[in-house]
Design a protein around this motif. Structure first.
Motif, PDB file in Angstrom:
ATOM      1  N   ARG A  25       0.843  -1.185   0.000  1.00 31.48           N
ATOM      2  CA  ARG A  25       0.000   0.000   0.000  1.00 31.48           C
ATOM      3  C   ARG A  25       0.880   1.237   0.000  1.00 31.48           C
ATOM      4  NH1 ARG A  25      -4.241   0.599   4.788  1.00 31.48           N
ATOM      5  NH2 ARG A  25      -4.968  -1.335   3.799  1.00 31.48           N
ATOM      6  N   ILE A  26       0.627   2.132  -0.971  1.00 30.96           N
ATOM      7  CA  ILE A  26       1.402   3.364  -1.062  1.00 30.96           C
ATOM      8  C   ILE A  26       0.801   4.445  -0.183  1.00 30.96           C
ATOM      9  CG2 ILE A  26       2.218   5.163  -2.626  1.00 30.96           C
ATOM     10  CD1 ILE A  26       2.101   3.119  -4.875  1.00 30.96           C
ATOM     11  N   SER A  27      -0.496   4.640  -0.333  1.00 33.38           N
ATOM     12  CA  SER A  27      -1.195   5.672   0.436  1.00 33.38           C
ATOM     13  C   SER A  27      -2.540   5.137   0.877  1.00 33.38           C
ATOM     14  CB  SER A  27      -1.395   6.939  -0.405  1.00 33.38           C
ATOM     15  OG  SER A  27      -0.166   7.466  -0.845  1.00 33.38           O
ATOM     16  N   SER A  28      -3.007   5.616   2.021  1.00 33.04           N
ATOM     17  CA  SER A  28      -4.333   5.253   2.517  1.00 33.04           C
ATOM     18  C   SER A  28      -5.129   6.529   2.775  1.00 33.04           C
ATOM     19  CB  SER A  28      -4.225   4.425   3.805  1.00 33.04           C
ATOM     20  OG  SER A  28      -3.532   5.157   4.799  1.00 33.04           O
ATOM     21  N   ASN A  29      -6.414   6.338   2.987  1.00 34.58           N
ATOM     22  CA  ASN A  29      -7.326   7.449   3.267  1.00 34.58           C
ATOM     23  C   ASN A  29      -7.289   8.530   2.184  1.00 34.58           C
ATOM     24  OD1 ASN A  29      -8.220   6.323   5.696  1.00 34.58           O
ATOM     25  ND2 ASN A  29      -6.481   7.194   6.814  1.00 34.58           N
ATOM     26  N   ILE A  30      -7.332   8.081   0.930  1.00 32.84           N
ATOM     27  CA  ILE A  30      -7.537   9.014  -0.179  1.00 32.84           C
ATOM     28  C   ILE A  30      -9.040   9.222  -0.275  1.00 32.84           C
ATOM     29  CG2 ILE A  30      -7.283   9.367  -2.655  1.00 32.84           C
ATOM     30  CD1 ILE A  30      -4.772   7.694  -2.568  1.00 32.84           C
ATOM     31  N   ASN A  31      -9.515  10.306   0.297  1.00 29.23           N
ATOM     32  CA  ASN A  31     -10.946  10.533   0.456  1.00 29.23           C
ATOM     33  C   ASN A  31     -11.468  11.408  -0.678  1.00 29.23           C
ATOM     34  OD1 ASN A  31     -13.457  10.413   1.597  1.00 29.23           O
ATOM     35  ND2 ASN A  31     -13.067  11.974   3.136  1.00 29.23           N
ATOM     36  N   LEU A  32     -12.291  10.835  -1.534  1.00 32.17           N
ATOM     37  CA  LEU A  32     -12.863  11.556  -2.663  1.00 32.17           C
ATOM     38  C   LEU A  32     -14.306  11.931  -2.336  1.00 32.17           C
ATOM     39  CD1 LEU A  32     -11.536   9.340  -5.616  1.00 32.17           C
ATOM     40  CD2 LEU A  32     -10.427  11.285  -4.489  1.00 32.17           C
ATOM     41  N   MET A  33     -14.602  13.215  -2.326  1.00 29.91           N
ATOM     42  CA  MET A  33     -15.908  13.733  -1.972  1.00 29.91           C
ATOM     43  C   MET A  33     -16.706  14.076  -3.231  1.00 29.91           C
ATOM     44  SD  MET A  33     -16.481  13.909   1.371  1.00 29.91           S
ATOM     45  CE  MET A  33     -16.021  12.187   1.233  1.00 29.91           C
ATOM     46  N   PRO A  34     -18.039  14.102  -3.125  1.00 36.67           N
ATOM     47  CA  PRO A  34     -18.859  14.443  -4.292  1.00 36.67           C
ATOM     48  C   PRO A  34     -18.609  15.863  -4.778  1.00 36.67           C
ATOM     49  CG  PRO A  34     -20.188  13.418  -2.569  1.00 36.67           C
ATOM     50  CD  PRO A  34     -18.860  13.721  -1.963  1.00 36.67           C
ATOM     51  N   ALA A  35     -18.884  16.062  -6.060  1.00 30.42           N
ATOM     52  CA  ALA A  35     -18.858  17.387  -6.694  1.00 30.42           C
ATOM     53  C   ALA A  35     -17.536  18.114  -6.492  1.00 30.42           C
ATOM     54  CB  ALA A  35     -20.017  18.245  -6.172  1.00 30.42           C
ATOM     55  N   THR A  36     -16.440  17.369  -6.554  1.00 30.85           N
ATOM     56  CA  THR A  36     -15.108  17.942  -6.355  1.00 30.85           C
ATOM     57  C   THR A  36     -14.185  17.450  -7.464  1.00 30.85           C
ATOM     58  OG1 THR A  36     -15.449  17.944  -3.962  1.00 30.85           O
ATOM     59  CG2 THR A  36     -13.194  18.219  -4.742  1.00 30.85           C
ATOM     60  N   ILE A  37     -13.263  18.301  -7.884  1.00 38.07           N
ATOM     61  CA  ILE A  37     -12.295  17.951  -8.919  1.00 38.07           C
ATOM     62  C   ILE A  37     -10.951  17.679  -8.246  1.00 38.07           C
ATOM     63  CG2 ILE A  37     -11.096  18.781 -10.977  1.00 38.07           C
ATOM     64  CD1 ILE A  37     -13.559  20.474 -11.587  1.00 38.07           C
ATOM     65  N   TYR A  38     -10.388  16.504  -8.510  1.00 32.82           N
ATOM     66  CA  TYR A  38      -9.164  16.068  -7.838  1.00 32.82           C
ATOM     67  C   TYR A  38      -8.039  15.817  -8.837  1.00 32.82           C
ATOM     68  CZ  TYR A  38     -11.925  15.144  -3.616  1.00 32.82           C
ATOM     69  OH  TYR A  38     -12.725  15.270  -2.510  1.00 32.82           O
ATOM     70  N   THR A  39      -6.825  16.087  -8.362  1.00 35.49           N
ATOM     71  CA  THR A  39      -5.612  15.698  -9.077  1.00 35.49           C
ATOM     72  C   THR A  39      -4.732  14.926  -8.106  1.00 35.49           C
ATOM     73  OG1 THR A  39      -5.664  17.607 -10.565  1.00 35.49           O
ATOM     74  CG2 THR A  39      -3.549  16.484 -10.295  1.00 35.49           C
ATOM     75  N   LEU A  40      -4.389  13.697  -8.456  1.00 31.73           N
ATOM     76  CA  LEU A  40      -3.529  12.842  -7.636  1.00 31.73           C
ATOM     77  C   LEU A  40      -2.167  12.755  -8.313  1.00 31.73           C
ATOM     78  CD1 LEU A  40      -3.197  10.888  -5.209  1.00 31.73           C
ATOM     79  CD2 LEU A  40      -3.955   9.046  -6.733  1.00 31.73           C
ATOM     80  N   VAL A  41      -1.123  13.209  -7.609  1.00 29.48           N
ATOM     81  CA  VAL A  41       0.236  13.201  -8.141  1.00 29.48           C
ATOM     82  C   VAL A  41       0.998  12.045  -7.498  1.00 29.48           C
ATOM     83  CG1 VAL A  41       2.364  14.505  -8.424  1.00 29.48           C
ATOM     84  CG2 VAL A  41       0.170  15.697  -8.470  1.00 29.48           C
ATOM     85  N   ILE A  42       1.617  11.197  -8.328  1.00 31.49           N
ATOM     86  CA  ILE A  42       2.386  10.043  -7.844  1.00 31.49           C
ATOM     87  C   ILE A  42       3.809  10.164  -8.361  1.00 31.49           C
ATOM     88  CG2 ILE A  42       2.542   7.524  -7.770  1.00 31.49           C
ATOM     89  CD1 ILE A  42      -0.415   7.404  -8.468  1.00 31.49           C
TER      90      ILE A  42
END
Length: 706
Positions: A544-561
């Motif tokens: 596991r690299i990361s935990s608790n990546i919480n994605l909420m409704p009506a939101t724009i996300y960018t995940l950088v790895i």
């Protein structure tokens, strides 16, 4: 002298009809409560497709009453119509339950079986809708039992809401709390219980068969009504002169005075029904659009482990509706009377006004859930730089306007503005990493050009090539998309360092639903993709690299790895244009307005249609009332197919349409003349009872007698 009126008791047969209605409404309300989520989560229809199928089902359910009324008034009679079509109803429930259990079938087959089951249910429930309360009303002698008839309608409605109250709470609990057929939910258990209640409804209704007053159907009564209308219209068009006071009086040379009189009374009621469909269009969206809105909200209750399910919010409706019905005579009606709202049509106007307010509140809540969205001026461009290194980076430019500061933290980002001279302009910038990144080539001086476009946002990623560890600034191919999807799902973009292999071993896995995962290879083009909201873990192989990546409704996300050395990786999640994860109880105000509108509208519409309709065609008039319900659902299907880009705009459209419809209903109310019909039951235990019909105007003057 007239003989004294016999003190008539409340008929026992009416209680069997009330109990039958409670069981049937338990079935129907429970099905409507969970249907849209079954379509969207199990059968994988989109939100718009689920909404259209849901309202098409409701449309058919309220279109079939026309045929049920024809069978009841002209052929079978109400008793036999209810029995026979209830069997079709129960069969549909069994088919739907079987479809939800058919896990080994293909998705297309499962969808087909489900549609067949829904059609059978629609045929059954639609066929008995115009017969249930009219059959109950025929157990009374009018006008002597007018007060008891009003009590029957109240008890009838109470039974509807009791059945709805239990099923709207229990059905979501059963489908969510249990697990079956390898799924996290168990719709089969919920559908199975509903089928059992429908079978119970049939048994209860049959038990009272020897107590019912069964009015003999009159051959082709509905066709005669239509024939009278068409004959009168034809004669009115092609006859040059006519001395008749009413255009239907022309038909007296072909149809009896009773048929012409009944047709006149029916038309006056039908004129008022043209204002009903819009109300039903709003009313029915509690089970579709409002439920889908609730999926974007937080149902957890502090202090206890139980949470309110999205479809369970509909339980508020029958619960509060019961309280309102009980308070009608003592609280609500006296209160409205102070403002001059006494007549049935006036109460209908008040109801539609509350429905318009309910959807205005729905639109406001939807706007709050989605929050604000980034709007870039058409004359301006935006540049976003993400730092894929574990050291600070500084961006230098004499042209760009920094939003905040020009230092970018490790795995951080910075925004810049620029006013280009053309649609796309090239700007020269310099980037420097601090000494902690001296293992990379040209870490201290990167001189390069970036592109800025008018009215758009372009992202760049500061990374290194895997071959010679040279620092470079790579442009993300797609423009930044700040348009939130209509369904409110979060939009996710994943930016990965060039030195990381994009294969199936890297995935985003839901923390609670193991079957829900997204392979990172799906994001290789680095554009925004809709995902289900919730907590996720970023895994690489077995680790596991990361935990608790919480994605909420009506939101724009960018995940950088990025790679942090060797085979280890680290990530960081950025949220822009964040939505608001509001508690589901914020839907309560809109439910309160709609419940007040619904209870007042349904109670008034049922009694108004029954008392203003001639006894010979009461089932037909009931069917016409149901048809307005059907047209209202068709309206929702059409609007859903048009697909407003933003859901709050659709809600505002319905609110404005309801307001215009309220004005129309007020006009019809002002011009309507109320009538009183008398109903005589000669033999209360004879299957061939005759019903005498006397219609009077408001002053009580007898107009016509059979």
């Amino acid at each position: 002298m007239e003989p004294p009126v016999k003190n008539l008791k409340f008929p026992k047969s009416a209680w069997f009809i009330v109990c039958n209605e409670m069981c049937e409404r338990f079935n129907y309300s429970g099905l409507r409560t969970i249907l849209v989520l079954y379509l969207s989560t199990i059968l994988n229809y989109t939100d718009d497709e689920s909404t259209m199928i849901y309202h098409s089902f409701i449309f058919l359910s309220y279109f079939m009453p026309l045929f049920g009324a024809i069978l009841a008034d002209s052929y079978w009679g109400k008793f036999k119509t209810i029995i026979r079509l209830s069997i079709v109803y129960a069969l549909g429930n069994v088919i739907l339950t079987g479809a939800s259990m058919a896990n080994s079938f293909t998705l297309e087959t499962q969808r087909f079986i489900t549609i067949v089951g829904l059609i059978c249910i629609a045929l059954g429930t639609g066929g008995i809708k115009p017969c249930s309360y009219t059959f109950g009303g025929e157990q009374f002698q009018l006008p002597e039992q007018q007060d008891q008839l009003s009590q029957f309608f109240k008890r009838f409605l109470i039974s509807v809401y009791i059945g709805s109250l239990i099923s709207t709470f229990l059905a979501p609990e059963l489908r969510k709390s249990a697990q079956c057929f390898g799924r996290d939910t168990c719709f089969s258990m919920a559908f199975g219980l509903l089928a059992v209640l429908m079978i119970t409804a049939i048994v209860v209704f049959i038990l009272g068969r020897n107590l019912y007053v069964k009015r003999k159907p009159e051959n082709h009564v509905i066709f005669k009504t239509f024939g009278c209308i068409f004959y009168g219209v034809r004669k009115k068009i092609f006859s040059s002169t006519s001395s008749e006071a009413h255009w239907l009086d022309i038909a007296c040379n072909k149809y009896s005075k009773t048929e012409v009189s009944d047709t006149k009374a029916a038309l006056e009621v039908l004129y008022t029904l043209i204002a009903y469909p819009v109300f039903w269009a709003l009313f029915e969206q509690q089970g579709s659009r409002w439920t889908l809105q609730a999926t974007l909200m937080n149902g957890k209750l502090d202090g206890i482990s139980w949470e309110i399910k999205p479809d369970q919010m509909q339980t508020v409706h029958p619960l509060l509706a019961l309280l309102l019905i009980i308070s009608f005579d003592r609280v609500l009606y006296p209160f409205l009377a102070k403002f001059g709202i006494r007549r049935p049509m006036q109460k209908l106007v008040f109801s539609t006004s509350m429905a318009a307010l309910a959807f205005l509140l729905t639109a406001i809540l939807q706007y709050k859930i989605f929050g604000d969205s980034t709007v870039i001026p058409t004359t301006e461009g935006q540049l976003v730089v993400y730092n894929g290194f574990d050291c600070n980076a500084r961006l230098l430019s004499s042209s760009l306007q920094f939003v905040g500061h020009n230092d970018i933290d490790p795995l951080g980002f910075a925004k810049f503005k620029y006013t280009p001279n053309s649609d796309e302009s090239v700007v020269n910038i310099k980037l420097k990493l601090n000494k902690s990144c001296d293992a990379y080539v040209n870490y201290d001086n990167l001189d390069t050009n970036v592109t800025v476009s008018r009215g758009k946002s372009i992202s760049y990623f500061l990374t290194s090539s895997s071959a010679n560890k040279e620092v470079k600034l790579r442009r993300i191919d797609h423009y930044d998309d700040f348009k939130k999807p209509k369904n409110g799902h979060p939009s996710l973009r994943i930016i990965i360092g060039d030195d990381i292999e994009k294969n199936g071993s890297l995935a985003l896995v839901h923390a609670r639903k193991n079957h829900l995962s997204y392979n990172i290879s799906s994001f290789t083009n680095e554009n925004f993709i809709q995902v289900a909201f919730g907590n996720y873990n970023l895994v690489h192989g077995e680790g596991r690299i990361s935990s608790n990546i919480n994605l909420m409704p009506a939101t724009i996300y960018t995940l950088v790895i990025r790679r942090s050395g060797g085979d280890s990786m680290e990530s960081k999640l950025y949220a822009t244009d964040e939505g608001n994860y509001l508690h589901i109880l914020w839907q309560t105000p809109q439910y309160l307005c709609m419940i007040l509108a619904d209870v007042m509208f349904i109670a008034t519409a049922i009694e108004f249609t029954f008392t203003q309709a001639p006894p010979r065609i009461k089932s037909f008039m009931s069917a016409c009332l149901a048809m307005t319900h059907s047209v209202g659902n068709l309206l929702v299907v059409v609007v859903s197919a048009l697909s407003f880009r933003k859901q709050e705009h659709e809600y505002l459209f319905f609110s404005g349409l309801m307001l215009a419809d309220t004005l129309l209903l007020a006009y019809l109310s002002y011009n309507y003349k109320y009538k009183v019909f008398e109903q005589r039951l000669n033999d209360r235990n004879n299957d061939h009872d005759d019903v005498d019909n006397v219609v009077t105007n408001q002053s009580g003057l007898q107009l016509e007698e059979k």
